[in-house]
Design a protein around this motif. Structure first.
Motif, short mmCIF file in Angstrom:
data_model
loop_
_atom_site.label_atom_id
_atom_site.label_comp_id
_atom_site.label_asym_id
_atom_site.label_seq_id
_atom_site.Cartn_x
_atom_site.Cartn_y
_atom_site.Cartn_z
N GLU A 112 0.84 -1.21 0.00
CA GLU A 112 0.00 0.00 0.00
C GLU A 112 0.87 1.25 0.00
O GLU A 112 0.60 2.22 -0.72
CB GLU A 112 -0.93 0.01 1.21
CG GLU A 112 -1.83 1.22 1.24
CD GLU A 112 -2.79 1.23 2.41
OE1 GLU A 112 -3.50 2.24 2.54
OE2 GLU A 112 -2.84 0.26 3.17
N THR B 220 2.72 1.68 -3.51
CA THR B 220 1.81 1.90 -4.64
C THR B 220 1.05 3.20 -4.53
O THR B 220 0.44 3.63 -5.52
CB THR B 220 0.82 0.73 -4.80
OG1 THR B 220 0.08 0.57 -3.59
CG2 THR B 220 1.55 -0.56 -5.15
N THR B 221 1.08 3.86 -3.40
CA THR B 221 0.38 5.13 -3.24
C THR B 221 1.32 6.33 -3.15
O THR B 221 0.87 7.45 -2.99
CB THR B 221 -0.53 5.11 -2.00
OG1 THR B 221 0.26 4.88 -0.83
CG2 THR B 221 -1.61 4.04 -2.12
N HIS C 10 2.84 7.91 -5.40
CA HIS C 10 2.68 8.86 -6.50
C HIS C 10 1.21 9.16 -6.78
O HIS C 10 0.85 9.48 -7.92
CB HIS C 10 3.39 8.34 -7.74
CG HIS C 10 4.86 8.18 -7.52
ND1 HIS C 10 5.72 9.24 -7.41
CD2 HIS C 10 5.62 7.07 -7.32
CE1 HIS C 10 6.94 8.81 -7.18
NE2 HIS C 10 6.91 7.49 -7.12
N GLY C 11 0.40 9.04 -5.75
CA GLY C 11 -1.02 9.36 -5.90
C GLY C 11 -1.70 8.46 -6.91
O GLY C 11 -1.57 7.25 -6.87
N GLU C 12 -2.40 9.06 -7.84
CA GLU C 12 -3.18 8.33 -8.84
C GLU C 12 -2.36 7.92 -10.07
O GLU C 12 -2.86 7.22 -10.93
CB GLU C 12 -4.38 9.16 -9.28
CG GLU C 12 -5.36 9.48 -8.16
CD GLU C 12 -5.97 8.22 -7.56
OE1 GLU C 12 -6.35 7.31 -8.33
OE2 GLU C 12 -6.05 8.14 -6.32
N GLU C 13 -1.12 8.39 -10.15
CA GLU C 13 -0.29 8.07 -11.32
C GLU C 13 0.03 6.57 -11.36
O GLU C 13 0.37 5.96 -10.36
CB GLU C 13 1.01 8.87 -11.28
CG GLU C 13 1.84 8.71 -12.53
CD GLU C 13 3.02 9.68 -12.57
OE1 GLU C 13 3.76 9.62 -13.57
OE2 GLU C 13 3.21 10.46 -11.64
N ALA C 14 -0.10 5.99 -12.54
CA ALA C 14 0.22 4.57 -12.71
C ALA C 14 1.72 4.36 -12.53
O ALA C 14 2.53 5.17 -12.98
CB ALA C 14 -0.21 4.10 -14.09
N SER D 279 -0.70 -2.38 -9.97
CA SER D 279 0.55 -1.93 -10.58
C SER D 279 1.13 -3.02 -11.47
O SER D 279 0.96 -4.20 -11.20
CB SER D 279 1.58 -1.60 -9.49
OG SER D 279 1.16 -0.49 -8.73
#
Length: 157
Positions: free
Chosen positions: A18, A21-22, A24-28, A92
């Motif tokens: 978590e 993967t978070t 960079h906010g909403e960026e893939a 991701s």
């Protein structure tokens, strides 16, 4: 898509997944994972000193039980698979491999090969190496040419 190289020494926990993967906010984010099992990194004495520094005397006494060599490779393969599955389940892209020798050389080559935007080093604290700036993150900052973020694992596996 943002590309991160993630260096780890054990399976990622759900909290670790978590967290990374978070970042960079909403960026893939696409992760390229390098895993070198703890037993293949440093000698038992350094690992025991780290355990004592963390107040984990029971762990220090059990350092001789830490998998090394071929046993560490089997542990590492399972930890890598679990980590890649967890990153994928979090949405991701993730690929990875074990590193048996020279992790910083493998890191530099991978950063260049994939055009990484950053390196994330996610490990337990290693006080001896950190004090002398011999830990992965400190050494990588001088080798890879991209930002290096050092994070501590959220919990023991």
């Amino acid at each position: 898509m943002f590309t991160s190289v993630l260096m780890i020494e054990k399976a990622l926990t759900s909290a670790d997944v978590e967290f990374v993967t978070t970042l960079h906010g909403e960026e893939a984010v696409s992760f390229h994972v390098l895993l070198q099992p703890r037993g293949d990194q440093a000698d038992r004495l350094l690992r025991a000193i780290d355990d004592v520094a963390l107040g984990e005397l029971d762990e220090a006494a059990r350092e001789r039980e830490t998998p090394e060599g071929d046993e560490a490779k089997g542990f590492g393969e399972r930890a890598l698979e679990v980590s890649l599955q967890a990153l994928g389940a979090a949405g991701s892209e993730a690929s990875g491999r074990l590193v048996e020798d020279h992790p910083l050389d493998a890191l530099r080559a991978l950063v260049e090969d994939v055009g990484a935007d950053e390196v994330i080093v996610l490990t337990d604290p290693h006080y001896v190496e950190e004090f002398f700036h011999r830990d992965w993150a400190s050494r990588a900052r001088h080798k890879v040419g991209v930002p290096v973020l050092k994070l501590f694992s959220h919990s023991k596996v």
